[in-house]
Design a protein around this motif. Structure first.
Motif, PDB file in Angstrom:
ATOM      1  N   GLU A   1      -9.715   4.469  11.409  1.00  0.00           N
ATOM      2  CA  GLU A   1      -9.060   4.442   9.994  1.00  0.00           C
ATOM      3  C   GLU A   1     -10.423   5.065   9.165  1.00  0.00           C
ATOM      4  O   GLU A   1     -11.506   4.653   9.225  1.00  0.00           O
ATOM      5  CB  GLU A   1      -8.901   3.228   9.530  1.00  0.00           C
TER       6      GLU A   1
ATOM      7  N   ASP B   1      -6.337   8.051  11.230  1.00  0.00           N
ATOM      8  CA  ASP B   1      -5.208   7.273  10.826  1.00  0.00           C
ATOM      9  C   ASP B   1      -5.538   7.135   9.166  1.00  0.00           C
ATOM     10  O   ASP B   1      -6.034   6.088   8.877  1.00  0.00           O
ATOM     11  CB  ASP B   1      -5.353   5.740  11.533  1.00  0.00           C
TER      12      ASP B   1
ATOM     13  N   GLY C   1       4.164   4.358   9.595  1.00  0.00           N
ATOM     14  CA  GLY C   1       2.819   4.575  10.038  1.00  0.00           C
ATOM     15  C   GLY C   1       2.688   4.041  11.521  1.00  0.00           C
ATOM     16  O   GLY C   1       1.967   4.658  12.217  1.00  0.00           O
ATOM     17  N   SER C   2       3.483   3.062  11.992  1.00  0.00           N
ATOM     18  CA  SER C   2       3.138   2.762  13.370  1.00  0.00           C
ATOM     19  C   SER C   2       3.574   3.966  14.365  1.00  0.00           C
ATOM     20  O   SER C   2       3.227   4.299  15.255  1.00  0.00           O
ATOM     21  CB  SER C   2       3.984   1.448  13.616  1.00  0.00           C
TER      22      SER C   2
ATOM     23  N   TRP D   1       0.720  -1.324  -0.003  1.00  0.00           N
ATOM     24  CA  TRP D   1       0.069   0.101   0.149  1.00  0.00           C
ATOM     25  C   TRP D   1       0.967   1.428  -0.069  1.00  0.00           C
ATOM     26  O   TRP D   1       0.427   2.271   0.263  1.00  0.00           O
ATOM     27  CB  TRP D   1      -0.999  -0.006   1.262  1.00  0.00           C
TER      28      TRP D   1
ATOM     29  N   HIS E   1      -3.478  -0.507  13.240  1.00  0.00           N
ATOM     30  CA  HIS E   1      -2.925   0.807  13.420  1.00  0.00           C
ATOM     31  C   HIS E   1      -1.252   0.442  13.305  1.00  0.00           C
ATOM     32  O   HIS E   1      -0.568   1.594  13.865  1.00  0.00           O
ATOM     33  CB  HIS E   1      -3.037   1.700  14.669  1.00  0.00           C
TER      34      HIS E   1
ATOM     35  N   LYS F   1       3.404   5.892   4.497  1.00  0.00           N
ATOM     36  CA  LYS F   1       3.424   5.070   3.255  1.00  0.00           C
ATOM     37  C   LYS F   1       3.424   5.938   1.985  1.00  0.00           C
ATOM     38  O   LYS F   1       4.594   6.411   1.692  1.00  0.00           O
ATOM     39  CB  LYS F   1       2.074   4.452   3.176  1.00  0.00           C
TER      40      LYS F   1
HETATM   41  N1  PLP Z   1      -2.256   2.458  10.167  1.00  0.00           N
HETATM   42  C1  PLP Z   1      -2.823   1.796   9.050  1.00  0.00           C
HETATM   43  C2  PLP Z   1      -4.270   2.144   9.040  1.00  0.00           C
HETATM   44  C3  PLP Z   1      -1.992   0.827   8.404  1.00  0.00           C
HETATM   45  O1  PLP Z   1      -2.946   0.230   7.366  1.00  0.00           O
HETATM   46  C4  PLP Z   1      -0.693   0.632   8.717  1.00  0.00           C
HETATM   47  C5  PLP Z   1       0.147  -0.438   7.980  1.00  0.00           C
HETATM   48  O2  PLP Z   1      -0.456  -1.006   6.878  1.00  0.00           O
HETATM   49  C6  PLP Z   1      -0.078   1.263   9.873  1.00  0.00           C
HETATM   50  C7  PLP Z   1      -0.872   2.117  10.496  1.00  0.00           C
HETATM   51  C8  PLP Z   1       1.363   0.829  10.286  1.00  0.00           C
HETATM   52  O3  PLP Z   1       2.274   1.601   9.175  1.00  0.00           O
HETATM   53  P1  PLP Z   1       3.684   0.822   9.229  1.00  0.00           P
HETATM   54  O4  PLP Z   1       3.609  -0.485   8.603  1.00  0.00           O
HETATM   55  O5  PLP Z   1       4.326   1.878   8.128  1.00  0.00           O
HETATM   56  O6  PLP Z   1       4.387   0.681  10.268  1.00  0.00           O
END
Ligand code: PLP
Length: 416
Positions: free
Chosen positions: A195, A229, A104-105, A45, A137, A258
Protein backbone atom coordinates in the motif's frame (compact mmCIF):
# COMPACT_ATOMS: atom_id res chain seq x y z
CA UNK A 1 -38.75 -9.44 14.19
CA UNK A 2 -34.96 -9.70 14.03
CA UNK A 3 -33.39 -8.93 10.67
CA UNK A 4 -32.02 -11.82 8.60
CA UNK A 5 -29.21 -9.55 7.38
CA UNK A 6 -25.70 -10.70 8.37
CA UNK A 7 -23.52 -7.55 8.41
CA UNK A 8 -19.77 -7.42 7.64
CA UNK A 9 -17.29 -6.93 10.48
CA UNK A 10 -20.21 -6.92 12.93
CA UNK A 11 -20.63 -9.03 16.08
CA UNK A 12 -24.38 -9.52 16.12
CA UNK A 13 -24.16 -11.06 19.60
CA UNK A 14 -23.43 -7.61 21.06
CA UNK A 15 -26.74 -6.23 19.81
CA UNK A 16 -25.19 -2.87 19.02
CA UNK A 17 -27.53 -0.39 17.31
CA UNK A 18 -27.43 -0.55 13.52
CA UNK A 19 -28.63 2.79 12.12
CA UNK A 20 -30.93 2.52 9.12
CA UNK A 21 -29.84 4.98 6.41
CA UNK A 22 -32.50 6.16 3.99
CA UNK A 23 -30.83 8.94 2.02
CA UNK A 24 -27.47 10.63 1.55
CA UNK A 25 -26.24 13.91 0.17
CA UNK A 26 -22.73 15.39 0.13
CA UNK A 27 -21.02 14.45 3.39
CA UNK A 28 -24.28 13.63 5.21
CA UNK A 29 -26.19 10.39 5.76
CA UNK A 30 -29.87 10.70 6.71
CA UNK A 31 -31.30 8.07 9.07
CA UNK A 32 -34.79 6.55 9.17
CA UNK A 33 -35.43 8.09 12.62
CA UNK A 34 -34.96 11.60 11.20
CA UNK A 35 -31.43 12.10 12.55
CA UNK A 36 -28.36 12.59 10.37
CA UNK A 37 -24.68 11.68 10.46
CA UNK A 38 -21.58 13.31 9.02
CA UNK A 39 -19.80 10.61 7.05
CA UNK A 40 -16.29 11.27 8.39
CA UNK A 41 -14.79 8.10 6.85
CA UNK A 42 -16.43 8.30 3.42
CA UNK A 43 -18.41 5.11 4.13
CA UNK A 44 -15.36 2.83 4.27
CA UNK A 45 -13.22 5.13 2.17
CA UNK A 46 -15.28 5.00 -1.03
CA UNK A 47 -17.11 8.33 -1.33
CA UNK A 48 -14.82 10.96 -2.85
CA UNK A 49 -16.76 13.95 -4.23
CA UNK A 50 -19.77 13.41 -1.94
CA UNK A 51 -22.78 11.10 -1.73
CA UNK A 52 -25.28 11.08 -4.62
CA UNK A 53 -23.13 13.38 -6.75
CA UNK A 54 -25.54 14.64 -9.43
CA UNK A 55 -23.20 13.89 -12.36
CA UNK A 56 -22.51 10.34 -11.20
CA UNK A 57 -26.18 9.71 -10.34
CA UNK A 58 -27.30 10.99 -13.76
CA UNK A 59 -24.76 8.82 -15.57
CA UNK A 60 -25.98 5.76 -13.66
CA UNK A 61 -29.64 6.52 -14.47
CA UNK A 62 -28.98 7.05 -18.18
CA UNK A 63 -26.83 3.95 -18.52
CA UNK A 64 -29.31 1.79 -16.56
CA UNK A 65 -31.94 2.63 -19.14
CA UNK A 66 -29.60 2.05 -22.12
CA UNK A 67 -27.39 -1.00 -21.54
CA UNK A 68 -27.52 -2.56 -18.09
CA UNK A 69 -25.22 -5.55 -18.45
CA UNK A 70 -23.44 -7.56 -21.09
CA UNK A 71 -20.95 -10.41 -20.92
CA UNK A 72 -17.43 -8.95 -21.10
CA UNK A 73 -15.65 -12.06 -22.41
CA UNK A 74 -15.47 -11.35 -26.13
CA UNK A 75 -17.82 -8.31 -26.02
CA UNK A 76 -17.16 -4.65 -25.23
CA UNK A 77 -19.07 -1.37 -24.73
CA UNK A 78 -18.40 2.38 -24.81
CA UNK A 79 -18.36 3.06 -21.03
CA UNK A 80 -15.66 0.39 -20.44
CA UNK A 81 -13.59 1.61 -23.38
CA UNK A 82 -13.82 5.22 -22.15
CA UNK A 83 -12.86 4.33 -18.57
CA UNK A 84 -9.96 2.12 -19.68
CA UNK A 85 -8.57 4.91 -21.89
CA UNK A 86 -9.08 7.45 -19.11
CA UNK A 87 -7.29 5.27 -16.55
CA UNK A 88 -4.31 4.67 -18.83
CA UNK A 89 -4.03 8.43 -19.43
CA UNK A 90 -4.12 9.22 -15.69
CA UNK A 91 -2.07 6.35 -14.26
CA UNK A 92 1.72 6.35 -13.91
CA UNK A 93 3.56 5.69 -17.19
CA UNK A 94 3.63 2.26 -18.74
CA UNK A 95 0.36 0.92 -17.30
CA UNK A 96 -1.27 0.41 -20.68
CA UNK A 97 -3.68 -2.46 -20.01
CA UNK A 98 -6.80 -2.42 -17.84
CA UNK A 99 -8.54 -5.48 -16.39
CA UNK A 100 -11.87 -4.75 -14.71
CA UNK A 101 -13.30 -6.46 -11.64
CA UNK A 102 -15.68 -5.42 -8.89
CA UNK A 103 -13.95 -4.81 -5.55
CA UNK A 104 -10.59 -3.94 -4.06
CA UNK A 105 -10.11 -7.56 -3.02
CA UNK A 106 -10.71 -8.85 -6.53
CA UNK A 107 -8.40 -6.17 -7.97
CA UNK A 108 -5.70 -7.61 -5.69
CA UNK A 109 -6.53 -11.24 -6.62
CA UNK A 110 -6.23 -10.26 -10.28
CA UNK A 111 -2.89 -8.54 -9.61
CA UNK A 112 -1.49 -11.64 -7.90
CA UNK A 113 -2.72 -13.89 -10.72
CA UNK A 114 -1.24 -11.55 -13.35
CA UNK A 115 2.13 -11.65 -11.57
CA UNK A 116 2.12 -15.44 -11.32
CA UNK A 117 0.83 -15.72 -14.89
CA UNK A 118 3.73 -13.56 -16.09
CA UNK A 119 6.38 -15.62 -14.31
CA UNK A 120 4.75 -18.85 -15.38
CA UNK A 121 5.77 -17.89 -18.90
CA UNK A 122 9.09 -16.14 -18.18
CA UNK A 123 10.57 -18.15 -15.26
CA UNK A 124 8.22 -20.60 -13.53
CA UNK A 125 10.53 -20.88 -10.51
CA UNK A 126 9.45 -17.42 -9.38
CA UNK A 127 6.28 -17.95 -7.37
CA UNK A 128 6.61 -16.33 -3.95
CA UNK A 129 5.14 -12.97 -2.93
CA UNK A 130 6.80 -10.41 -0.66
CA UNK A 131 4.49 -8.32 1.54
CA UNK A 132 4.77 -5.60 4.17
CA UNK A 133 3.99 -6.14 7.85
CA UNK A 134 0.59 -4.68 8.94
CA UNK A 135 -0.79 -4.63 5.38
CA UNK A 136 -4.42 -5.10 4.47
CA UNK A 137 -5.38 -6.03 0.92
CA UNK A 138 -8.91 -7.43 1.31
CA UNK A 139 -10.79 -10.46 2.56
CA UNK A 140 -10.68 -13.00 -0.26
CA UNK A 141 -8.22 -15.87 0.17
CA UNK A 142 -5.34 -14.43 -1.89
CA UNK A 143 -5.85 -10.93 -0.49
CA UNK A 144 -5.86 -12.30 3.08
CA UNK A 145 -2.73 -14.32 2.32
CA UNK A 146 -0.78 -11.16 1.45
CA UNK A 147 -2.22 -9.24 4.42
CA UNK A 148 -1.33 -9.15 8.11
CA UNK A 149 -2.19 -12.39 9.92
CA UNK A 150 -4.27 -11.98 13.08
CA UNK A 151 -7.80 -11.93 14.43
CA UNK A 152 -9.15 -10.98 10.97
CA UNK A 153 -8.11 -14.27 9.41
CA UNK A 154 -6.91 -16.73 12.07
CA UNK A 155 -9.74 -19.20 11.39
CA UNK A 156 -8.87 -19.31 7.71
CA UNK A 157 -5.08 -19.80 8.08
CA UNK A 158 -5.18 -23.32 6.60
CA UNK A 159 -6.35 -21.78 3.32
CA UNK A 160 -3.72 -19.03 3.16
CA UNK A 161 -0.46 -19.33 1.21
CA UNK A 162 2.97 -18.53 2.64
CA UNK A 163 4.52 -15.13 1.95
CA UNK A 164 7.78 -13.36 2.81
CA UNK A 165 7.18 -10.35 5.11
CA UNK A 166 9.32 -7.23 5.41
CA UNK A 167 8.93 -4.97 8.47
CA UNK A 168 6.89 -1.77 8.33
CA UNK A 169 9.29 1.21 7.84
CA UNK A 170 8.84 2.87 11.23
CA UNK A 171 10.29 6.37 11.50
CA UNK A 172 14.02 6.01 12.08
CA UNK A 173 13.99 2.32 11.12
CA UNK A 174 13.41 2.68 7.38
CA UNK A 175 16.76 1.13 6.47
CA UNK A 176 15.75 -2.14 8.16
CA UNK A 177 12.80 -2.38 5.78
CA UNK A 178 14.95 -1.63 2.75
CA UNK A 179 17.60 -4.17 3.81
CA UNK A 180 14.94 -6.78 4.42
CA UNK A 181 13.35 -6.12 1.03
CA UNK A 182 16.77 -6.28 -0.66
CA UNK A 183 17.39 -9.71 0.92
CA UNK A 184 13.90 -10.94 0.03
CA UNK A 185 14.28 -9.77 -3.58
CA UNK A 186 17.68 -11.44 -3.93
CA UNK A 187 15.84 -14.76 -3.48
CA UNK A 188 13.97 -14.01 -6.75
CA UNK A 189 10.31 -13.85 -5.67
CA UNK A 190 7.55 -13.11 -8.20
CA UNK A 191 6.32 -9.81 -6.80
CA UNK A 192 6.19 -7.34 -3.92
CA UNK A 193 2.75 -5.93 -3.05
CA UNK A 194 2.40 -2.79 -0.96
CA UNK A 195 0.00 0.00 0.00
CA UNK A 196 1.78 3.20 -1.10
CA UNK A 197 2.43 5.78 1.69
CA UNK A 198 -0.34 4.58 4.06
CA UNK A 199 -1.24 1.16 5.44
CA UNK A 200 -4.98 1.63 5.95
CA UNK A 201 -6.76 -1.06 7.95
CA UNK A 202 -3.42 -1.94 9.57
CA UNK A 203 -3.75 1.28 11.61
CA UNK A 204 -3.36 4.23 9.20
CA UNK A 205 0.40 3.77 9.43
CA UNK A 206 2.25 6.27 7.26
CA UNK A 207 5.71 6.22 5.73
CA UNK A 208 7.50 8.75 3.54
CA UNK A 209 7.64 8.88 -0.25
CA UNK A 210 11.41 8.32 -0.36
CA UNK A 211 10.92 4.86 1.19
CA UNK A 212 8.33 4.00 -1.45
CA UNK A 213 10.77 5.19 -4.14
CA UNK A 214 13.61 3.10 -2.67
CA UNK A 215 11.41 0.01 -2.40
CA UNK A 216 10.40 0.35 -6.06
CA UNK A 217 14.07 0.78 -7.03
CA UNK A 218 15.07 -2.39 -5.14
CA UNK A 219 12.32 -4.34 -6.92
CA UNK A 220 13.42 -2.97 -10.29
CA UNK A 221 17.05 -3.94 -9.61
CA UNK A 222 16.03 -7.54 -8.94
CA UNK A 223 13.32 -7.63 -11.61
CA UNK A 224 10.65 -8.27 -8.94
CA UNK A 225 7.19 -7.11 -10.06
CA UNK A 226 6.08 -4.09 -8.02
CA UNK A 227 2.34 -4.17 -7.23
CA UNK A 228 0.88 -0.94 -5.85
CA UNK A 229 -2.42 -1.43 -4.03
CA UNK A 230 -4.01 2.03 -4.34
CA UNK A 231 -7.48 0.78 -3.41
CA UNK A 232 -7.54 3.17 -0.44
CA UNK A 233 -4.89 5.75 -1.41
CA UNK A 234 -6.12 6.33 -4.97
CA UNK A 235 -8.47 9.06 -6.18
CA UNK A 236 -6.88 11.93 -4.31
CA UNK A 237 -6.91 10.71 -0.72
CA UNK A 238 -3.22 11.44 -0.14
CA UNK A 239 -3.27 14.82 -1.91
CA UNK A 240 -2.34 13.54 -5.37
CA UNK A 241 -4.53 11.46 -7.68
CA UNK A 242 -2.41 8.38 -6.92
CA UNK A 243 -0.02 8.11 -3.96
CA UNK A 244 2.69 6.63 -6.24
CA UNK A 245 2.99 10.02 -7.95
CA UNK A 246 4.56 11.47 -4.79
CA UNK A 247 7.44 9.01 -5.09
CA UNK A 248 7.57 9.21 -8.88
CA UNK A 249 6.99 5.46 -8.93
CA UNK A 250 5.48 3.62 -11.90
CA UNK A 251 4.45 0.18 -10.64
CA UNK A 252 4.25 -2.89 -12.88
CA UNK A 253 0.72 -3.51 -11.62
CA UNK A 254 -1.71 -1.02 -10.03
CA UNK A 255 -4.92 -1.89 -8.14
CA UNK A 256 -7.72 0.70 -7.98
CA UNK A 257 -11.30 0.45 -6.69
CA UNK A 258 -13.46 2.34 -4.13
CA UNK A 259 -13.37 5.94 -5.49
CA UNK A 260 -13.12 4.86 -9.13
CA UNK A 261 -16.89 5.50 -9.43
CA UNK A 262 -16.79 8.40 -6.98
CA UNK A 263 -17.87 5.74 -4.50
CA UNK A 264 -21.40 5.25 -5.83
CA UNK A 265 -21.31 1.70 -7.17
CA UNK A 266 -18.82 -1.18 -7.11
CA UNK A 267 -16.06 -1.33 -9.74
CA UNK A 268 -12.35 -2.07 -9.65
CA UNK A 269 -9.50 -2.18 -12.12
CA UNK A 270 -6.08 -3.76 -12.20
CA UNK A 271 -3.72 -1.95 -14.56
CA UNK A 272 -0.73 -3.81 -15.98
CA UNK A 273 2.37 -2.93 -17.96
CA UNK A 274 2.94 -4.14 -21.50
CA UNK A 275 5.25 -7.03 -20.57
CA UNK A 276 2.64 -8.56 -18.27
CA UNK A 277 -0.05 -8.35 -20.95
CA UNK A 278 2.32 -9.64 -23.61
CA UNK A 279 3.31 -12.67 -21.53
CA UNK A 280 -0.33 -13.74 -21.81
CA UNK A 281 -0.50 -12.92 -25.53
CA UNK A 282 -0.45 -15.95 -27.79
CA UNK A 283 -2.44 -17.83 -30.41
CA UNK A 284 -2.66 -20.62 -27.83
CA UNK A 285 -5.97 -20.42 -25.93
CA UNK A 286 -4.41 -22.30 -23.01
CA UNK A 287 -2.24 -19.22 -22.35
CA UNK A 288 -4.99 -16.61 -21.96
CA UNK A 289 -5.50 -14.83 -18.60
CA UNK A 290 -7.92 -17.09 -16.77
CA UNK A 291 -9.97 -14.73 -14.64
CA UNK A 292 -13.51 -13.40 -14.84
CA UNK A 293 -16.63 -12.66 -12.88
CA UNK A 294 -20.18 -12.26 -14.15
CA UNK A 295 -20.27 -8.49 -13.73
CA UNK A 296 -16.78 -7.70 -15.09
CA UNK A 297 -16.92 -4.11 -16.41
CA UNK A 298 -20.64 -3.77 -15.75
CA UNK A 299 -21.80 -0.89 -18.03
CA UNK A 300 -23.66 0.95 -15.25
CA UNK A 301 -20.60 0.87 -12.99
CA UNK A 302 -18.38 1.93 -15.90
CA UNK A 303 -20.73 4.84 -16.71
CA UNK A 304 -20.38 5.99 -13.09
CA UNK A 305 -16.59 5.70 -13.40
CA UNK A 306 -16.65 7.66 -16.68
CA UNK A 307 -18.60 10.42 -14.90
CA UNK A 308 -16.03 10.37 -12.10
CA UNK A 309 -13.22 10.76 -14.64
CA UNK A 310 -15.08 13.72 -16.20
CA UNK A 311 -15.34 15.36 -12.77
CA UNK A 312 -11.59 14.93 -12.31
CA UNK A 313 -10.94 16.34 -15.80
CA UNK A 314 -13.27 19.33 -15.58
CA UNK A 315 -13.30 20.40 -11.93
CA UNK A 316 -10.53 21.51 -9.59
CA UNK A 317 -10.72 18.40 -7.41
CA UNK A 318 -7.09 18.66 -6.28
CA UNK A 319 -7.76 22.27 -5.24
CA UNK A 320 -10.72 21.10 -3.13
CA UNK A 321 -8.54 18.38 -1.63
CA UNK A 322 -5.82 20.92 -0.75
CA UNK A 323 -8.36 23.11 1.11
CA UNK A 324 -9.78 20.10 2.97
CA UNK A 325 -6.27 18.84 3.82
CA UNK A 326 -5.36 22.23 5.29
CA UNK A 327 -8.57 22.29 7.34
CA UNK A 328 -7.78 18.83 8.69
CA UNK A 329 -4.17 19.82 9.42
CA UNK A 330 -5.24 22.93 11.39
CA UNK A 331 -7.67 20.95 13.54
CA UNK A 332 -5.31 17.99 14.03
CA UNK A 333 -2.71 20.41 15.42
CA UNK A 334 -5.25 21.54 18.04
CA UNK A 335 -5.78 18.08 19.57
CA UNK A 336 -4.46 17.48 23.07
CA UNK A 337 -1.02 15.79 23.08
CA UNK A 338 -1.66 14.06 26.41
CA UNK A 339 -4.81 12.27 25.28
CA UNK A 340 -3.52 11.54 21.78
CA UNK A 341 -0.17 10.40 20.39
CA UNK A 342 1.28 10.01 16.90
CA UNK A 343 -0.78 12.60 15.04
CA UNK A 344 -0.24 11.92 11.35
CA UNK A 345 -1.67 13.04 8.05
CA UNK A 346 -1.30 12.48 4.33
CA UNK A 347 -3.65 14.69 2.33
CA UNK A 348 -7.22 14.12 3.49
CA UNK A 349 -6.38 11.13 5.70
CA UNK A 350 -5.46 11.87 9.32
CA UNK A 351 -5.11 9.70 12.41
CA UNK A 352 -4.20 9.84 16.08
CA UNK A 353 -3.76 7.12 18.69
CA UNK A 354 -5.84 7.51 21.83
CA UNK A 355 -3.71 6.99 24.93
CA UNK A 356 -5.11 3.86 26.55
CA UNK A 357 -3.82 0.54 27.88
CA UNK A 358 -6.36 -1.20 25.65
CA UNK A 359 -4.71 -1.70 22.23
CA UNK A 360 -5.42 -3.74 19.12
CA UNK A 361 -8.29 -4.04 16.67
CA UNK A 362 -10.44 -5.95 19.17
CA UNK A 363 -9.87 -3.54 22.07
CA UNK A 364 -13.06 -2.59 23.91
CA UNK A 365 -12.35 1.10 23.41
CA UNK A 366 -13.19 0.90 19.68
CA UNK A 367 -16.90 0.04 20.04
CA UNK A 368 -17.22 2.49 22.93
CA UNK A 369 -15.76 5.27 20.77
CA UNK A 370 -17.96 4.26 17.83
CA UNK A 371 -21.08 4.55 20.01
CA UNK A 372 -19.87 7.88 21.43
CA UNK A 373 -19.35 9.33 17.93
CA UNK A 374 -22.71 7.98 16.76
CA UNK A 375 -24.44 9.82 19.59
CA UNK A 376 -22.75 13.01 18.37
CA UNK A 377 -23.99 12.53 14.82
CA UNK A 378 -20.76 11.20 13.33
CA UNK A 379 -19.87 8.11 11.37
CA UNK A 380 -16.39 7.35 12.69
CA UNK A 381 -15.08 3.81 13.07
CA UNK A 382 -11.80 3.68 15.03
CA UNK A 383 -9.32 0.89 14.33
CA UNK A 384 -8.69 -0.21 17.92
CA UNK A 385 -7.42 2.92 19.69
CA UNK A 386 -6.57 4.63 16.39
CA UNK A 387 -9.09 7.33 15.52
CA UNK A 388 -8.87 8.40 11.91
CA UNK A 389 -10.79 10.67 9.56
CA UNK A 390 -11.10 10.35 5.79
CA UNK A 391 -14.01 12.60 4.80
CA UNK A 392 -15.43 13.21 1.31
CA UNK A 393 -13.93 16.21 -0.48
CA UNK A 394 -17.15 18.26 -0.16
CA UNK A 395 -16.91 18.27 3.67
CA UNK A 396 -17.17 21.91 4.79
CA UNK A 397 -15.42 23.80 7.60
CA UNK A 398 -18.40 23.50 9.95
CA UNK A 399 -18.59 19.75 9.47
CA UNK A 400 -14.82 19.42 10.04
CA UNK A 401 -15.14 21.38 13.27
CA UNK A 402 -17.94 19.03 14.46
CA UNK A 403 -15.73 16.01 13.69
CA UNK A 404 -12.67 17.34 15.52
CA UNK A 405 -14.63 18.77 18.47
CA UNK A 406 -16.06 15.29 19.06
CA UNK A 407 -12.60 13.70 18.78
CA UNK A 408 -11.26 16.22 21.33
CA UNK A 409 -14.16 15.40 23.67
CA UNK A 410 -13.49 11.67 23.23
CA UNK A 411 -9.90 12.33 24.30
CA UNK A 412 -11.15 13.91 27.54
CA UNK A 413 -13.54 11.04 28.25
CA UNK A 414 -11.66 7.94 27.10
CA UNK A 415 -7.90 8.59 27.43
CA UNK A 416 -6.27 6.74 30.36
N1 PLP B 1 -6.76 -2.98 -0.52
C1 PLP B 1 -6.77 -1.96 0.35
C2 PLP B 1 -5.53 -1.13 0.51
C3 PLP B 1 -7.91 -1.67 1.08
O1 PLP B 1 -7.91 -0.65 1.96
C4 PLP B 1 -9.07 -2.45 0.88
C5 PLP B 1 -10.30 -2.19 1.64
O2 PLP B 1 -10.39 -1.40 2.51
C6 PLP B 1 -9.02 -3.51 -0.03
C7 PLP B 1 -7.86 -3.74 -0.73
C8 PLP B 1 -10.22 -4.38 -0.26
O3 PLP B 1 -11.20 -3.65 -0.93
P1 PLP B 1 -12.73 -4.15 -0.95
O4 PLP B 1 -13.24 -3.95 0.44
O5 PLP B 1 -13.39 -3.28 -1.96
O6 PLP B 1 -12.70 -5.59 -1.34
Amino acid sequence: MTSPVWHPFTQHGLNEPIPRIVRAEGAVLHCADGSSLIDAISSWWVTTHGHCHPRVAAAIATQAATLDQVIFAGYTHDPAEAVARGLVALAPNGLDHVFFSDSGSTAVEVALKMALGYWNVVDPRRVSIVVMEHSYHGDTIGAMSVGERGAFNRAYEPLLFDVVTVPFPMAGREQATLDSLEAACAAKPAAFIVEPLILGAGGMLMYPAWVLREMAAICARHDVLFIADEVMTGWGRTGTLFACEQADVAPDILCVAKGITGGAIPLAATLASGRIFEAHLSTDRAKMFFHSSSYTANPIACAAAAANLSIWAEEDVLGRIAVLSQGISDRLAGLDRVAFTSPRQQGTIAAVDLVTGDHGYLSSVAPALRAFFLERGLLLRPLGNTIYVMPPYCTDAGQLTCIFDAIAEAGMLFAR
